[in-house]
Design a protein around this motif. Structure first.
Motif, mmCIF file in Angstrom:
data_model
loop_
_atom_site.group_PDB
_atom_site.id
_atom_site.type_symbol
_atom_site.label_atom_id
_atom_site.label_comp_id
_atom_site.label_asym_id
_atom_site.label_seq_id
_atom_site.Cartn_x
_atom_site.Cartn_y
_atom_site.Cartn_z
ATOM 1 N N ILE A 117 -16.509 -14.844 -29.733
ATOM 2 C CA ILE A 117 -18.013 -14.682 -29.632
ATOM 3 C C ILE A 117 -18.689 -16.192 -29.636
ATOM 4 O O ILE A 117 -19.585 -16.399 -28.752
ATOM 5 C CB ILE A 117 -18.823 -13.574 -30.463
ATOM 6 C CG1 ILE A 117 -17.955 -12.365 -30.231
ATOM 7 C CG2 ILE A 117 -19.920 -13.678 -30.251
ATOM 8 C CD1 ILE A 117 -18.608 -11.437 -31.270
ATOM 9 N N TRP A 118 -18.345 -16.780 -30.411
ATOM 10 C CA TRP A 118 -19.019 -18.192 -30.725
ATOM 11 C C TRP A 118 -18.466 -19.242 -29.336
ATOM 12 O O TRP A 118 -19.143 -19.681 -28.782
ATOM 13 C CB TRP A 118 -18.539 -19.114 -31.899
ATOM 14 C CG TRP A 118 -18.937 -19.960 -32.236
ATOM 15 C CD1 TRP A 118 -20.053 -20.234 -32.961
ATOM 16 C CD2 TRP A 118 -18.624 -21.593 -32.071
ATOM 17 N NE1 TRP A 118 -20.453 -21.478 -33.284
ATOM 18 C CE2 TRP A 118 -19.759 -22.297 -32.353
ATOM 19 C CE3 TRP A 118 -17.806 -21.999 -31.423
ATOM 20 C CZ2 TRP A 118 -19.838 -23.899 -32.424
ATOM 21 C CZ3 TRP A 118 -17.821 -23.720 -31.143
ATOM 22 C CH2 TRP A 118 -18.405 -24.311 -31.824
ATOM 23 N N GLU A 119 -17.298 -19.241 -29.067
ATOM 24 C CA GLU A 119 -17.067 -20.216 -27.898
ATOM 25 C C GLU A 119 -17.540 -19.347 -26.656
ATOM 26 O O GLU A 119 -17.994 -20.361 -25.775
ATOM 27 C CB GLU A 119 -15.114 -19.846 -27.871
ATOM 28 C CG GLU A 119 -14.780 -20.865 -26.754
ATOM 29 C CD GLU A 119 -13.282 -20.943 -26.884
ATOM 30 O OE1 GLU A 119 -12.830 -22.045 -27.260
ATOM 31 O OE2 GLU A 119 -12.392 -20.213 -26.732
ATOM 32 N N MET A 120 -17.731 -18.371 -26.601
ATOM 33 C CA MET A 120 -18.544 -17.770 -25.305
ATOM 34 C C MET A 120 -19.766 -18.137 -25.205
ATOM 35 O O MET A 120 -20.488 -18.763 -24.134
ATOM 36 C CB MET A 120 -18.242 -16.227 -25.163
ATOM 37 C CG MET A 120 -18.872 -15.413 -23.977
ATOM 38 S SD MET A 120 -20.708 -14.978 -24.680
ATOM 39 C CE MET A 120 -20.526 -14.006 -26.161
ATOM 40 N N SER A 121 -20.355 -17.867 -26.476
ATOM 41 C CA SER A 121 -22.042 -18.316 -26.467
ATOM 42 C C SER A 121 -22.441 -19.840 -26.386
ATOM 43 O O SER A 121 -23.333 -20.161 -25.772
ATOM 44 C CB SER A 121 -22.369 -17.970 -27.940
ATOM 45 O OG SER A 121 -22.424 -16.631 -28.303
ATOM 46 N N ALA A 133 -32.389 -15.788 -25.071
ATOM 47 C CA ALA A 133 -31.655 -14.850 -24.369
ATOM 48 C C ALA A 133 -30.801 -13.984 -25.307
ATOM 49 O O ALA A 133 -29.961 -14.623 -26.202
ATOM 50 C CB ALA A 133 -30.343 -15.349 -23.277
ATOM 51 N N THR A 134 -30.827 -12.809 -25.373
ATOM 52 C CA THR A 134 -30.029 -11.772 -26.411
ATOM 53 C C THR A 134 -28.842 -11.472 -25.624
ATOM 54 O O THR A 134 -28.723 -11.346 -24.471
ATOM 55 C CB THR A 134 -30.576 -10.657 -26.912
ATOM 56 O OG1 THR A 134 -31.135 -9.776 -25.514
ATOM 57 C CG2 THR A 134 -32.115 -11.033 -27.459
ATOM 58 N N ILE A 135 -27.578 -11.207 -26.630
ATOM 59 C CA ILE A 135 -26.473 -10.790 -26.202
ATOM 60 C C ILE A 135 -26.400 -9.216 -25.656
ATOM 61 O O ILE A 135 -25.663 -8.726 -24.820
ATOM 62 C CB ILE A 135 -25.245 -10.883 -27.084
ATOM 63 C CG1 ILE A 135 -23.909 -10.403 -26.558
ATOM 64 C CG2 ILE A 135 -25.604 -10.101 -28.616
ATOM 65 C CD1 ILE A 135 -22.652 -11.049 -27.385
ATOM 66 N N VAL A 136 -27.493 -8.564 -26.286
ATOM 67 C CA VAL A 136 -27.719 -7.141 -25.948
ATOM 68 C C VAL A 136 -28.452 -7.100 -24.563
ATOM 69 O O VAL A 136 -27.728 -6.520 -23.659
ATOM 70 C CB VAL A 136 -28.314 -6.207 -26.998
ATOM 71 C CG1 VAL A 136 -28.910 -5.059 -26.358
ATOM 72 C CG2 VAL A 136 -27.495 -6.195 -27.997
ATOM 73 N N GLY A 137 -29.340 -7.967 -24.250
ATOM 74 C CA GLY A 137 -29.805 -7.939 -22.904
ATOM 75 C C GLY A 137 -29.009 -8.467 -22.065
ATOM 76 O O GLY A 137 -28.869 -7.946 -20.744
ATOM 77 N N ASN A 138 -27.893 -9.403 -22.423
ATOM 78 C CA ASN A 138 -26.992 -9.915 -21.418
ATOM 79 C C ASN A 138 -26.024 -8.803 -20.990
ATOM 80 O O ASN A 138 -25.785 -8.305 -19.656
ATOM 81 C CB ASN A 138 -26.261 -10.843 -21.996
ATOM 82 C CG ASN A 138 -25.048 -11.609 -21.146
ATOM 83 O OD1 ASN A 138 -23.956 -11.556 -21.292
ATOM 84 N ND2 ASN A 138 -25.711 -12.256 -20.140
ATOM 85 N N ASP A 147 -21.388 -13.447 -19.366
ATOM 86 C CA ASP A 147 -20.341 -14.120 -20.080
ATOM 87 C C ASP A 147 -19.951 -13.260 -21.216
ATOM 88 O O ASP A 147 -18.657 -13.293 -21.584
ATOM 89 C CB ASP A 147 -20.804 -15.588 -20.541
ATOM 90 C CG ASP A 147 -21.007 -16.406 -19.592
ATOM 91 O OD1 ASP A 147 -20.004 -16.416 -18.730
ATOM 92 O OD2 ASP A 147 -21.834 -17.390 -19.576
ATOM 93 N N SER A 148 -20.944 -12.374 -21.860
ATOM 94 C CA SER A 148 -20.360 -11.519 -23.013
ATOM 95 C C SER A 148 -19.367 -10.546 -22.589
ATOM 96 O O SER A 148 -18.734 -10.192 -23.616
ATOM 97 C CB SER A 148 -21.708 -11.086 -23.668
ATOM 98 O OG SER A 148 -22.103 -10.195 -22.948
#
Ligand SMILES: Cc1cc2nc3c(=O)[nH]c(=O)nc-3n(C[C@@H](O)[C@@H](O)[C@H](O)COP(=O)(O)OP(=O)(O)OC[C@H]3O[C@@H](n4cnc5c(N)ncnc54)[C@H](O)[C@@H]3O)c2cc1C
Ligand code: FES
Ligand code: FES
Lengths: 331, 159
Positions: A117-121, A133-138, A147-148
């Motif tokens: 998750i870190w590497e992707m973010s 930008a939120t991961i949930v919005g993503n 990406d997530s």
């Protein structure tokens, strides 16, 4: 580019209020988190909602990143899930709906326990976007190149809403389409895993872009290896998922089977070439890339193979303790 | 119209604005704050960067009512009354030509150094990425930040 249509803005302070607003305006409302997808859509008039419901004034758990051992979890849904898990040695990660990619990067908990998750973010857009930008919005926007997606697939993440818990694999139903009903709000993403004491885990996220720096993925791949050591044997499971090469991010079960079989009788790198040949042959049946302004279908297909080979090799090396640093680039 | 109150460069601001107005439009057109620029207006270029509650954000992607109760700081706010030390490095390196990208670059670099006072070259590039410059090819901009880092590290060692 100005937003030309008038909108009414609400900033509810509880989830219940937000749900009520959605019910009151079923036809033309839109939830707002970081706005990095919503605002461009308003400007381009892709979306013409009259009512914007901003979630950012809601306090509580939806702002948090939490890690709990499973025994501490109290809610009814969670208890149901505990029954289906054999070992008590489990932990649950909760990423609230308002958690941004920057929050994830700043979290030591994420960096240590969920390095993919870190590497992707780290490769999502740039700092100025990641701060919002939120991961949930993503995942809610459900853009095929998000990406997530692949990373959450390999962690078998679940999406928790005000109504139910949805396995991430069932969350997307097509490009830009999620399975949420009209008055459903995502509260967070959960990941259940065995605690790090009982296994070693390593992985690799690879994103293909036209240039380094801010760009959307032409193709992406996430690989996660969990190795469980018991006194007698070591067993490993491998999870692989692709992004931007199908209508929604997808798990590559066929490849997982081939690699998992081999990896459990791992004889250093002797079998590597043969294993790769077998695995690469399955890729065209798994993915369905399209040609668009970022890349041609042929290029995507070819590069997915290259990324898979390099990515798996690095993931195995990381598992053995001598792979590249998380966050380094591979292509 | 929505009534919105927020802090702008340390002063309390009260405005009435339509919800479909962006923070960038409010700052430039109504409040006369001209450091944030309108480049792409879609989040791609970084020219409109401001600090919102201490973090760099794209003001072209923020609706005015979203900043209600928040703290907004623009380049005007961080350089009161003079250039910051970091800005002096940009000046010394002739980092900018037209200057359109400068506010975004300066704010991004400021945030980077606040979070990580000793970034590597790679980290400097990552911290500045997403800020597009059409004039310089980036080299003098990156060099200015690298020099600021090297000098600060050197002076703290010497102290
Ligand atoms: C310049 C730029 C570069 C980008 N680069 C990348 C990149 O490299 N990789 C990448 O993956 N993405 C990229 N993106 C897109 C990325 O920023 C978004 O997908 C972001 O993650 C969406 O989150 P948000 O908080 O901004 O959501 P918003 O824009 O606020 O919302 C997105 C969607 O999710 C819905 N939504 C939000 N929260 C909820 C909820 N709790 N429940 C139900 N629905 C909800 C909204 O209604 C909306 O439909 C980029 C965007 C920009 C502008
Ligand atoms: S004008 Fe806001 S990012 Fe380009
Ligand atoms: S100096 Fe002109 S855009 Fe950077």
């Amino acid at each position: 580019m100005k937003i030309i249509s008038e909108i009414t803005y609400f900033a509810p302070t509880t989830i219940e209020e937000a749900v009520e607003l959605l019910q009151k305006h079923p036809e033309n409302s839109c939830l707002l988190a970081g706005g990095t997808d919503v605002v461009p859509a308003l400007k381009k008039q892709v979306e013409k909602p009259r009512v914007i419901i901003d979630l950012k004034k809601i306090s509580g758990r939806i702002r948090n990143i939490e890690l709990k051992t499973i025994e501490n979890i109290e809610s009814i849904e969670s208890i149901e899930r505990i029954e289906s898990i054999e070992s008590k040695n489990q932990q649950e990660l909760f990423i609230g709906t308002l958690v941004t990619f920057c929050d994830l990067l700043d979290s030591a908990l994420i960096r240590e326990n969920y390095p993919l998750i870190w590497e992707m973010s780290k490769v999502v857009a740039s700092v100025g976007i990641r701060n919002r930008a939120t991961i949930v919005g993503n995942i809610c926007s459900a853009v095929p190149c998000m990406d997530s997606g692949p990373v959450l697939l390999t962690y078998d993440a679940k999406v928790q809403t005000n109504k139910r818990i949805i396995p991430i694999e069932n969350f997307w139903i097509g490009p830009r389409q999620n399975c949420l009903s009209i008055d459903e709000i995502v509260l967070g993403i959960t990941i259940i895993s065995t605690s790090p004491k009982s296994h070693v885990s390593a992985g690799r996220f690879v994103k293909l872009m036209r240039y380094r720096g801010e760009d959307l993925a032409q193709a992406s791949i996430a690989i996660l290896i969990n190795s469980f050591e018991s006194a007698a044997t070591a067993t490993a499971e491998v999870k692989i998922a692709f992004g931007a090469v199908a209508p929604v991010p997808i798990r590559a079960y066929a490849i997982e089977k081939i690699i998992s079989k081999q990896i459990n009788q791992w004889d250093e790198w002797n079998e590597w070439d043969q294993m790769m040949e077998e695995a690469l042959a399955t890729i065209p049946d798994i993915i369905a890339p399209i040609s668009d302004l970022r890349a041609s279908a042929e290029y995507r297909l070819h590069m997915v193979g290259v990324m898979f080979k390099r990515g798996l090799k690095d993931a195995i090396l990381r598992l053995q303790g001598n792979g590249s640093k998380y966050g380094s680039s591979l292509i | 119209m929505n009534k919105i109150e927020f802090m702008l460069n340390g002063e309390k601001i009260e405005v009435w604005a339509n919800a479909h107005k962006t923070l960038l439009e409010l700052l430039r057109e109504d409040l006369g704050i001209k450091s944030p620029k309108c480049g792409c207006d879609l989040g791609d270029c970084g020219a409109c960067t401001v600090f919102l509650d201490g973090k760099s954000v794209r003001s072209c992607l923020i609706l005015v009512p979203e900043v209600n109760g928040c703290d907004v700081v623009t380049l005007e706010g961080i350089m009161r009354p003079n250039l910051t030390k970091l800005q002096q490095f940009f000046l010394d390196h002739n980092s900018f030509q037209c200057g359109f990208c400068a506010p975004g670059m300066v704010l991004s670099a400021t945030e980077l150094l606040q979070k990580n006072p000793t970034p590597t070259l790679e980290e400097i590039k990552e911290g500045l990425s997403g800020n597009l410059c059409r004039c310089t090819g980036y080299t003098p901009i990156i060099n200015a930040v690298a020099d600021a880092v090297a000098t600060t590290v050197a002076t703290t060692i010497n102290e």
